[in-house]
Scaffold this motif. Structure first.
Motif, PDB file in Angstrom:
ATOM      1  N   GLY A 128       0.710  -1.075   0.182  1.00 16.73           N
ATOM      2  CA  GLY A 128       0.009   0.105  -0.027  1.00 16.73           C
ATOM      3  C   GLY A 128       0.755   1.201   0.149  1.00 16.73           C
ATOM      4  O   GLY A 128       2.077   1.099   0.129  1.00 16.73           O
ATOM      5  N   ASP A 129       0.158   2.273  -0.340  1.00 13.56           N
ATOM      6  CA  ASP A 129       0.840   3.470  -0.386  1.00 13.56           C
ATOM      7  C   ASP A 129       1.035   4.204   1.065  1.00 13.56           C
ATOM      8  O   ASP A 129       0.217   4.213   2.012  1.00 13.56           O
ATOM      9  CB  ASP A 129      -0.161   4.603  -1.118  1.00 13.56           C
ATOM     10  N   LEU A 130       2.332   4.887   1.316  1.00 17.41           N
ATOM     11  CA  LEU A 130       2.742   5.250   2.438  1.00 17.41           C
ATOM     12  C   LEU A 130       2.549   7.126   2.195  1.00 17.41           C
ATOM     13  O   LEU A 130       3.521   7.233   1.000  1.00 17.41           O
ATOM     14  CB  LEU A 130       4.083   4.787   3.008  1.00 17.41           C
ATOM     15  N   ALA A 131       2.256   7.470   3.107  1.00 17.01           N
ATOM     16  CA  ALA A 131       2.270   9.224   2.921  1.00 17.01           C
ATOM     17  C   ALA A 131       3.578   9.969   3.416  1.00 17.01           C
ATOM     18  O   ALA A 131       4.032   9.592   4.508  1.00 17.01           O
ATOM     19  CB  ALA A 131       0.843   9.845   3.198  1.00 17.01           C
ATOM     20  N   TYR A 132       3.867  11.041   2.657  1.00 16.83           N
ATOM     21  CA  TYR A 132       4.857  11.753   3.420  1.00 16.83           C
ATOM     22  C   TYR A 132       4.855  13.012   2.957  1.00 16.83           C
ATOM     23  O   TYR A 132       4.683  13.292   1.791  1.00 16.83           O
ATOM     24  CB  TYR A 132       6.133  11.101   2.821  1.00 16.83           C
ATOM     25  N   ARG A 133       5.536  14.026   3.664  1.00 16.23           N
ATOM     26  CA  ARG A 133       5.680  15.338   3.405  1.00 16.23           C
ATOM     27  C   ARG A 133       7.157  15.559   3.029  1.00 16.23           C
ATOM     28  O   ARG A 133       7.943  14.858   3.641  1.00 16.23           O
ATOM     29  CB  ARG A 133       5.059  16.386   4.449  1.00 16.23           C
ATOM     30  N   ASP A 134       7.525  16.442   1.764  1.00 14.50           N
ATOM     31  CA  ASP A 134       8.835  16.543   1.536  1.00 14.50           C
ATOM     32  C   ASP A 134       9.058  18.030   1.126  1.00 14.50           C
ATOM     33  O   ASP A 134       8.470  18.668  -0.181  1.00 14.50           O
ATOM     34  CB  ASP A 134       9.198  15.568   0.105  1.00 14.50           C
ATOM     35  N   THR A 135       9.854  18.856   1.775  1.00 15.24           N
ATOM     36  CA  THR A 135       9.899  20.287   1.449  1.00 15.24           C
ATOM     37  C   THR A 135      11.547  20.563   1.796  1.00 15.24           C
ATOM     38  O   THR A 135      12.079  19.964   2.630  1.00 15.24           O
ATOM     39  CB  THR A 135       9.086  20.796   2.091  1.00 15.24           C
ATOM     40  N   GLY A 136      11.898  21.619   1.268  1.00 19.27           N
ATOM     41  CA  GLY A 136      13.534  22.417   1.393  1.00 19.27           C
ATOM     42  C   GLY A 136      14.366  21.464   0.929  1.00 19.27           C
ATOM     43  O   GLY A 136      14.076  20.576  -0.143  1.00 19.27           O
ATOM     44  N   SER A 137      15.588  21.851   1.100  1.00 16.71           N
ATOM     45  CA  SER A 137      16.720  21.266   0.267  1.00 16.71           C
ATOM     46  C   SER A 137      17.876  21.300   1.289  1.00 16.71           C
ATOM     47  O   SER A 137      18.003  22.034   2.164  1.00 16.71           O
ATOM     48  CB  SER A 137      17.058  22.048  -0.988  1.00 16.71           C
ATOM     49  N   GLY A 138      18.779  20.450   0.945  1.00 14.90           N
ATOM     50  CA  GLY A 138      20.094  20.387   1.785  1.00 14.90           C
ATOM     51  C   GLY A 138      20.053  19.133   2.349  1.00 14.90           C
ATOM     52  O   GLY A 138      19.462  18.177   1.992  1.00 14.90           O
ATOM     53  N   ASP A 146       4.570  23.071  13.032  1.00  9.44           N
ATOM     54  CA  ASP A 146       5.434  24.432  13.643  1.00  9.44           C
ATOM     55  C   ASP A 146       6.819  24.141  13.301  1.00  9.44           C
ATOM     56  O   ASP A 146       7.414  25.355  13.441  1.00  9.44           O
ATOM     57  CB  ASP A 146       4.921  24.408  15.134  1.00  9.44           C
ATOM     58  N   HIS A 147       7.407  23.156  13.011  1.00  2.00           N
ATOM     59  CA  HIS A 147       8.736  22.974  12.898  1.00  2.00           C
ATOM     60  C   HIS A 147       9.326  23.008  11.472  1.00  2.00           C
ATOM     61  O   HIS A 147      10.418  23.486  11.093  1.00  2.00           O
ATOM     62  CB  HIS A 147       9.222  21.611  13.639  1.00  2.00           C
ATOM     63  N   VAL A 148       8.621  22.353  10.319  1.00  2.00           N
ATOM     64  CA  VAL A 148       8.986  22.332   9.279  1.00  2.00           C
ATOM     65  C   VAL A 148       9.440  23.822   8.562  1.00  2.00           C
ATOM     66  O   VAL A 148      10.574  23.604   7.914  1.00  2.00           O
ATOM     67  CB  VAL A 148       8.017  21.591   8.374  1.00  2.00           C
ATOM     68  N   PRO A 149       8.626  24.847   8.661  1.00  2.00           N
ATOM     69  CA  PRO A 149       9.383  25.977   7.853  1.00  2.00           C
ATOM     70  C   PRO A 149      10.566  26.299   8.243  1.00  2.00           C
ATOM     71  O   PRO A 149      11.448  26.807   7.561  1.00  2.00           O
ATOM     72  CB  PRO A 149       7.998  26.946   8.464  1.00  2.00           C
ATOM     73  N   ALA A 150      10.862  26.238   9.750  1.00  2.00           N
ATOM     74  CA  ALA A 150      12.219  26.948  10.008  1.00  2.00           C
ATOM     75  C   ALA A 150      13.350  25.949   9.722  1.00  2.00           C
ATOM     76  O   ALA A 150      14.292  26.116   9.081  1.00  2.00           O
ATOM     77  CB  ALA A 150      12.158  27.086  11.711  1.00  2.00           C
ATOM     78  N   LEU A 151      12.972  24.431   9.827  1.00  2.00           N
ATOM     79  CA  LEU A 151      13.972  23.429   9.406  1.00  2.00           C
ATOM     80  C   LEU A 151      14.187  23.605   7.846  1.00  2.00           C
ATOM     81  O   LEU A 151      15.581  23.316   7.491  1.00  2.00           O
ATOM     82  CB  LEU A 151      13.609  22.326   9.831  1.00  2.00           C
ATOM     83  N   ALA A 152      13.211  23.629   7.183  1.00  2.00           N
ATOM     84  CA  ALA A 152      13.237  23.772   5.803  1.00  2.00           C
ATOM     85  C   ALA A 152      13.991  24.974   5.014  1.00  2.00           C
ATOM     86  O   ALA A 152      14.339  24.804   3.818  1.00  2.00           O
ATOM     87  CB  ALA A 152      11.902  23.684   4.891  1.00  2.00           C
ATOM     88  N   GLN A 153      14.197  25.959   5.743  1.00  2.00           N
ATOM     89  CA  GLN A 153      15.173  27.034   5.303  1.00  2.00           C
ATOM     90  C   GLN A 153      16.758  26.684   5.353  1.00  2.00           C
ATOM     91  O   GLN A 153      17.284  27.318   4.539  1.00  2.00           O
ATOM     92  CB  GLN A 153      15.099  28.006   6.644  1.00  2.00           C
ATOM     93  N   ARG A 154      16.948  25.715   5.777  1.00  2.00           N
ATOM     94  CA  ARG A 154      18.405  24.971   5.861  1.00  2.00           C
ATOM     95  C   ARG A 154      18.593  23.675   5.607  1.00  2.00           C
ATOM     96  O   ARG A 154      19.547  23.125   5.077  1.00  2.00           O
ATOM     97  CB  ARG A 154      19.070  25.328   7.125  1.00  2.00           C
ATOM     98  N   TYR A 155      17.337  22.969   5.665  1.00  2.00           N
ATOM     99  CA  TYR A 155      17.479  21.405   5.142  1.00  2.00           C
ATOM    100  C   TYR A 155      16.334  20.739   4.490  1.00  2.00           C
ATOM    101  O   TYR A 155      15.413  21.422   4.140  1.00  2.00           O
ATOM    102  CB  TYR A 155      17.481  20.559   6.749  1.00  2.00           C
ATOM    103  N   ARG A 156      16.512  19.626   3.776  1.00  2.00           N
ATOM    104  CA  ARG A 156      15.523  19.052   3.300  1.00  2.00           C
ATOM    105  C   ARG A 156      14.695  18.230   4.376  1.00  2.00           C
ATOM    106  O   ARG A 156      15.263  17.581   5.209  1.00  2.00           O
ATOM    107  CB  ARG A 156      16.084  17.768   2.095  1.00  2.00           C
ATOM    108  N   VAL A 157      13.516  18.333   4.430  1.00  2.00           N
ATOM    109  CA  VAL A 157      12.657  17.932   5.381  1.00  2.00           C
ATOM    110  C   VAL A 157      11.796  16.882   4.947  1.00  2.00           C
ATOM    111  O   VAL A 157      10.897  17.216   4.125  1.00  2.00           O
ATOM    112  CB  VAL A 157      12.058  18.983   6.224  1.00  2.00           C
TER     113      VAL A 157
END
Length: 271
Positions: A15-25, A43-54
């Motif tokens: 079956g299909d597994l869902a995931y969010r994928d944003t940012g780079s690094g 609440d954490h993804v926007p800050a982390l995605a400025q520097r990392y792929r999340v």
């Protein structure tokens, strides 16, 4: 909060597994706690995605991911996703159940892991022994077996304040979010459904195998035995360390997301 339209899907063998994928690094994977989903990290993804792929996946049987129809292990699902994306090695950050998934994956698929952060968790061998948690776990198990959603949800939400606080001490928005995610996951299952999860056992006996940086984070209001387990885990790993998010319980990442993100960013910067 993100919804299903923001997610991607990975066609696993079951079956299909869902995931969010944003940012780079460099890659950071955020692993949610039990019965909720990737949205605990909104609440954490926007800050982390400025520097990392999340990447923030929904564990099998949770959120927008498929239920199991055959035996599976959390670590194998995560490894399959990372290999599918040709991504890694990753820093795995896990809250509660997610922390267990992080340490399981490190032990079972070490080449895919660059570092680990556990929050409100140690390894899969840890069990609460205090009366409050044992009674709550019995209530949850009984309500789940009986299909009693109201009793189960009331008990589950007690985990947010923990034994020494009440719901009045918690931001109502946090309780609303946890309730929404838990009801969504619970609606995917029935009381007679088979549990296909195969747990990794003997994990603490293997922590000597860990050769990557490890940070164990706890809310200051977590029970003493969990703090002891986190200290023991960190002490068993070369360069392992601990951190505390003051004034928070089991959902430290949701109660004080800014403080939690600062702890995480400091750790990531040290790698």
């Amino acid at each position: 909060m993100t919804g299903a339209s923001d997610l991607r899907s990975f066609p696993s063998a079951d079956g299909d597994l869902a995931y969010r994928d944003t940012g780079s690094g460099d890659l950071v994977v955020l692993l949610h706690s039990g019965f909720v989903d990737h949205r605990i990290w909104d609440d954490h993804v926007p800050a982390l995605a400025q520097r990392y792929r999340v990447i923030a996946p929904d564990t099998r049987g949770h959120g927008f991911s498929a239920n199991a129809t055959a035996p599976f292990r959390w670590a194998d699902d995560l490894a399959a996703l990372l290999r599918h994306l040709d991504a890694g090695p990753a820093v795995l950050v896990g809250l509660s159940m997610g922390g267990v998934i992080a340490t399981d994956t490190l032990l079972e698929h070490p080449a895919l892991v660059r570092a680990v952060v556990t929050a409100g968790a140690a390894t899969g061998d840890f069990r609460h022994t205090d009366p409050w948690h044992r009674e709550l776990q019995e209530t949850l198990a009984g309500a789940l077996a009986a299909g009693d959603v109201t009793t189960w949800l009331d008990a589950f939400l007690r985990l947010v304040p923990g034994p020494d606080r009440s719901a009045d001490d918690i931001d109502p928005e946090i309780l609303r979010r946890v309730r929404e995610m838990a009801l969504h996951t619970l609606s995917k299952h029935g009381p007679d459904e088979k549990d296909w999860l195969v747990r990794v056992t003997g994990s603490f006996d293997r922590v000597g195998e860990i050769r990557v940086p490890l940070l164990a984070v706890n809310g200051s209001l977590e029970p003493a035995e969990l703090h002891v387990a986190a200290e023991r885990l960190a002490a068993a790993v070369p360069g392992g360390r601990t951190a505390t998010v003051e004034g928070t319980g089991h959902y430290s990442a949701m109660e004080r997301p800014d403080a939690f993100t600062r702890v995480l960013l400091d750790f990531l910067a040290s790698l």
